[in-house]
Motif scaffolding. Structure first.
Motif, PDB file in Angstrom:
ATOM      1  N   ALA A 186      42.944  59.815  35.230  1.00  0.00           N
ATOM      2  CA  ALA A 186      41.784  59.001  35.594  1.00  0.00           C
ATOM      3  C   ALA A 186      41.978  57.549  35.155  1.00  0.00           C
ATOM      4  N   VAL A 187      42.536  57.359  33.948  1.00  0.00           N
ATOM      5  CA  VAL A 187      42.815  56.000  33.459  1.00  0.00           C
ATOM      6  C   VAL A 187      43.824  55.310  34.380  1.00  0.00           C
ATOM      7  N   MET A 188      44.825  56.063  34.827  1.00  0.00           N
ATOM      8  CA  MET A 188      45.827  55.499  35.730  1.00  0.00           C
ATOM      9  C   MET A 188      45.207  55.070  37.061  1.00  0.00           C
ATOM     10  N   SER A 189      44.247  55.864  37.558  1.00  0.00           N
ATOM     11  CA  SER A 189      43.611  55.511  38.832  1.00  0.00           C
ATOM     12  C   SER A 189      42.850  54.194  38.706  1.00  0.00           C
ATOM     13  N   PHE A 190      42.200  53.992  37.537  1.00  0.00           N
ATOM     14  CA  PHE A 190      41.529  52.713  37.298  1.00  0.00           C
ATOM     15  C   PHE A 190      42.550  51.580  37.238  1.00  0.00           C
ATOM     16  N   SER A 191      43.689  51.876  36.630  1.00  0.00           N
ATOM     17  CA  SER A 191      44.709  50.836  36.428  1.00  0.00           C
ATOM     18  C   SER A 191      45.237  50.327  37.757  1.00  0.00           C
ATOM     19  N   TYR A 192      45.708  51.260  38.637  1.00  0.00           N
ATOM     20  CA  TYR A 192      46.296  50.745  39.880  1.00  0.00           C
ATOM     21  C   TYR A 192      45.242  50.220  40.836  1.00  0.00           C
ATOM     22  N   SER A 193      44.012  50.744  40.743  1.00  0.00           N
ATOM     23  CA  SER A 193      42.934  50.166  41.551  1.00  0.00           C
ATOM     24  C   SER A 193      42.639  48.747  41.100  1.00  0.00           C
ATOM     25  N   SER A 194      42.625  48.551  39.779  1.00  0.00           N
ATOM     26  CA  SER A 194      42.368  47.219  39.231  1.00  0.00           C
ATOM     27  C   SER A 194      43.480  46.245  39.599  1.00  0.00           C
ATOM     28  N   ILE A 195      44.728  46.733  39.581  1.00  0.00           N
ATOM     29  CA  ILE A 195      45.857  45.881  39.970  1.00  0.00           C
ATOM     30  C   ILE A 195      45.717  45.469  41.432  1.00  0.00           C
ATOM     31  N   GLY A 196      45.378  46.442  42.291  1.00  0.00           N
ATOM     32  CA  GLY A 196      45.163  46.119  43.701  1.00  0.00           C
ATOM     33  C   GLY A 196      44.054  45.112  43.888  1.00  0.00           C
ATOM     34  N   LEU A 197      42.968  45.267  43.106  1.00  0.00           N
ATOM     35  CA  LEU A 197      41.855  44.317  43.177  1.00  0.00           C
ATOM     36  C   LEU A 197      42.286  42.930  42.716  1.00  0.00           C
ATOM     37  N   GLY A 198      42.989  42.902  41.577  1.00  0.00           N
ATOM     38  CA  GLY A 198      43.416  41.617  41.037  1.00  0.00           C
ATOM     39  C   GLY A 198      44.337  40.869  41.985  1.00  0.00           C
ATOM     40  N   LEU A 199      45.288  41.583  42.574  1.00  0.00           N
ATOM     41  CA  LEU A 199      46.210  40.946  43.510  1.00  0.00           C
ATOM     42  C   LEU A 199      45.487  40.478  44.773  1.00  0.00           C
ATOM     43  N   SER A 200      44.487  41.245  45.209  1.00  0.00           N
ATOM     44  CA  SER A 200      43.702  40.846  46.380  1.00  0.00           C
ATOM     45  C   SER A 200      42.936  39.557  46.100  1.00  0.00           C
ATOM     46  N   ILE A 201      42.310  39.506  44.910  1.00  0.00           N
ATOM     47  CA  ILE A 201      41.556  38.305  44.539  1.00  0.00           C
ATOM     48  C   ILE A 201      42.488  37.099  44.459  1.00  0.00           C
ATOM     49  N   LYS A 203      45.252  36.651  46.106  1.00  0.00           N
ATOM     50  CA  LYS A 203      45.649  36.270  47.463  1.00  0.00           C
ATOM     51  C   LYS A 203      44.531  35.509  48.162  1.00  0.00           C
ATOM     52  N   ILE A 204      43.285  35.939  47.927  1.00  0.00           N
ATOM     53  CA  ILE A 204      42.141  35.227  48.506  1.00  0.00           C
ATOM     54  C   ILE A 204      42.072  33.811  47.934  1.00  0.00           C
ATOM     55  N   ALA A 205      42.330  33.701  46.619  1.00  0.00           N
ATOM     56  CA  ALA A 205      42.252  32.392  45.950  1.00  0.00           C
ATOM     57  C   ALA A 205      43.329  31.427  46.440  1.00  0.00           C
ATOM     58  N   GLU A 206      44.439  31.987  46.930  1.00  0.00           N
ATOM     59  CA  GLU A 206      45.511  31.129  47.450  1.00  0.00           C
ATOM     60  C   GLU A 206      45.068  30.333  48.672  1.00  0.00           C
ATOM     61  N   GLY A 207      44.048  30.833  49.345  1.00  0.00           N
ATOM     62  CA  GLY A 207      43.589  30.177  50.565  1.00  0.00           C
ATOM     63  C   GLY A 207      44.395  30.654  51.757  1.00  0.00           C
ATOM     64  N   ALA A 291      41.497  39.860  51.825  1.00  0.00           N
ATOM     65  CA  ALA A 291      42.787  39.261  51.500  1.00  0.00           C
ATOM     66  C   ALA A 291      43.764  39.309  52.667  1.00  0.00           C
ATOM     67  N   PHE A 292      43.778  40.424  53.407  1.00  0.00           N
ATOM     68  CA  PHE A 292      44.800  40.620  54.448  1.00  0.00           C
ATOM     69  C   PHE A 292      44.257  40.541  55.867  1.00  0.00           C
ATOM     70  N   GLY A 293      42.932  40.676  56.004  1.00  0.00           N
ATOM     71  CA  GLY A 293      42.342  40.597  57.333  1.00  0.00           C
ATOM     72  C   GLY A 293      42.745  41.772  58.210  1.00  0.00           C
ATOM     73  N   ASN A 294      42.797  41.516  59.501  1.00  0.00           N
ATOM     74  CA  ASN A 294      43.082  42.594  60.463  1.00  0.00           C
ATOM     75  C   ASN A 294      44.516  43.109  60.383  1.00  0.00           C
ATOM     76  N   LYS A 295      45.373  42.416  59.652  1.00  0.00           N
ATOM     77  CA  LYS A 295      46.765  42.858  59.494  1.00  0.00           C
ATOM     78  C   LYS A 295      46.984  43.580  58.172  1.00  0.00           C
ATOM     79  N   ALA A 296      45.922  44.113  57.590  1.00  0.00           N
ATOM     80  CA  ALA A 296      46.037  44.832  56.315  1.00  0.00           C
ATOM     81  C   ALA A 296      47.012  46.001  56.441  1.00  0.00           C
TER      82      ALA A 296
END
Length: 470
Positions: A186-201, A203-207, A291-296
């Protein structure tokens, strides 16, 4: 089942070590039950929800996620009430609950659906874990050789490695001993979900402009209206089957210690587990789409929606592997129990089945080794591992299997059990409402099955035996 207690007392064994059914006292709590639920519900598929959002769009995507979360919670509450029969005896499995309230024929149909999805999940997890293992090596390759390098490699050695580890873990005697593994998963699921969220944010911040839409990927030169329809069906399937944990709900409830009514503890654990899962799903789906739009991509960690920082992508995929190690066991233990209980009833006098050999493990205490458990469970892992290697498109087949079992296991049987348990009058408002919900979910299962079949047909065309490549 009260006879178990009296037998224990007559034999002079300390009754405080046993529950009312004569079995060793259960030690599960709301926390461990919630961990089991999160482990069962949140899979690496959470990282594909951005793709699902891209097919459905900003309106239908979040609404669909929310709707399935609510339906799953509602039917899970109904099923949790069936753990104890009217006379107070325990039902140890989903099939036992159906047998208790609906009779033998429906119990057999439930068993076929339940154990099919459990075995299928084990095969699917073996393949999915190997893809994340390969993704770690590919990430390092991309970092050294550039993002244009192919860095392709076969999944088979990694599937076998995952299988070898599961041979060891499968010697864990029963569901009650999985608590620590489930908490880690369960801790691992939070970890990789959080990593995916962080990387998405990030990418969004990059513009930069990414195309999104209220209705998802638009029909045009790159997407026909027919392909759009199939993608929507597949997206419905992805979301619909991201939530249900009903195939193992009763087994999880059977780990809860006596004291407070098990169904009340299970309902609270279900609320906590599904709330955490839904929050994680919503964030990953919405931010991933932003972050990725229609090409996710189908999975933005293993599909390389992100390349850098490569070490963080590696860690995210490692977390997926560790999570799937625990998830495999959560879905395998009910299968182990079914076969072992049946074998004990049929050949109860066999020393091969009943004899256990104590083994002292450094820092872990004594472990009781059963040769039958060793042989049977090892054979099971070998079979699931072999199927994962044989059919690299098995995830599409899993979607079809999930479509076929979602409606009966998550919706139909819990509703019918509630109607039988509460003696709901036929054609009453409650009865009609329940049947309408069941009918709607049945239709969605059919649509999701159609999308899975279409994807399966595409995969079979390029199928090569023992050539699963990422």
């Amino acid at each position: 089942m009260m006879s178990g207690t009296s037998l224990i007392e007559e034999s002079g064994i300390d009754s405080f070590k046993f529950d009312d059914d004569g079995r060793v006292k259960r030690t599960g709590t709301m926390v461990t039950a919630s961990a089991h639920i999160v482990t069962a519900v949140i899979g690496s598929g959470v990282l594909s929800l951005a793709w699902a959002m891209a097919q459905l769009g900003w309106i239908a995507g979040p609404i669909t996620l929310s709707a399935f979360s609510i339906v799953t919670y509602f039917t899970s509450v109904l099923l949790a009430d069936g753990y104890r029969s009217i006379d107070g005896t325990r039902n140890y499995s989903y099939k036992d609950v159906v047998m208790s309230y609906l009779g033998g024929l429906k119990a057999k149909l439930c068993g076929i659906a339940q154990y099919s999805i459990l075995v299928g999940a084990a095969i699917g997890y073996s393949l999915t874990a190997s893809i994340s293992m390969v993704a770690i090596k590919r990430s390092n390759c991309f970092h050294k050789k550039g993002h244009e390098a192919g860095c392709h490699m076969t999944n088979d050695p990694f599937i076998m490695s995952f299988g070898l580890l599961q041979v060891v873990l499968s010697q864990i005697p029963n569901f009650h001993k999985l608590s620590l593994l489930s908490v880690i998963a369960a801790v691992m699921s939070f970890s990789y979900s959080s990593i995916g969220l962080g990387l998405s944010i990030a990418k969004i911040a990059e513009g930069g402009h990414v195309e999104t839409s209220l209705t998802g990927m638009p029909v045009g030169k790159d997407l026909s209206s027919m392909d759009k329809m199939w993608n929507i069906f597949s997206a419905l399937g992805d979301i619909a089957f991201a939530f249900p944990f009903s195939p193992v709900l009763i087994e999880i409830e059977d780990t809860i210690k006596s004291g407070a009514p098990e169904n009340k503890v299970m309902k609270l654990a279900t609320l906590i587990g599904l709330s955490i899962s839904t929050f994680s799903y919503m964030l990953c789906g919405v931010l991933g789409y932003a972050a990725f739009g229609n090409k996710a991509p189908g999975n933005f960690l293993t599909g390389f929606g992100f390349y850098e920082p490569f070490w963080l992508v590696d860690f995210g995929n490692l977390c997926i592997v560790i999570h799937l190690i625990g998830a495999y066991q959560v879905f395998a233990q009910p299968v182990f129990r079914l076969v072992e209980d049946w074998s004990s009833q049929k050949w109860g006098g066999s020393t091969f089945l009943t004899r256990e050999y104590p083994i002292n493990l450094p820092s872990c205490g004594s472990y009781k080794l059963s040769l039958f458990r060793l042989v049977w469970r090892t054979g099971y892992v070998i079979v699931t591992t072999t199927f994962a290697m044989l059919f690299p498109f098995f995830n599409n087949f899993m979607g079809l299997l999930g479509a076929a079992t979602f409606w009966p296991l998550t919706v139909y049987f819990p509703i019918e059990i509630y109607i039988a348990r509460s003696k709901v009058p036929k054609c009453s408002m409650v009865w009609i409402s329940m049947q309408m919900l069941s009918a709607i979910c049945f239709l969605i299962s059919l649509l999701a099955a159609a999308g899975s079949i279409q994807g399966l047909v595409k995969s079979v065309r390029s199928f090569k035996l023992f050539q699963s490549v990422s």
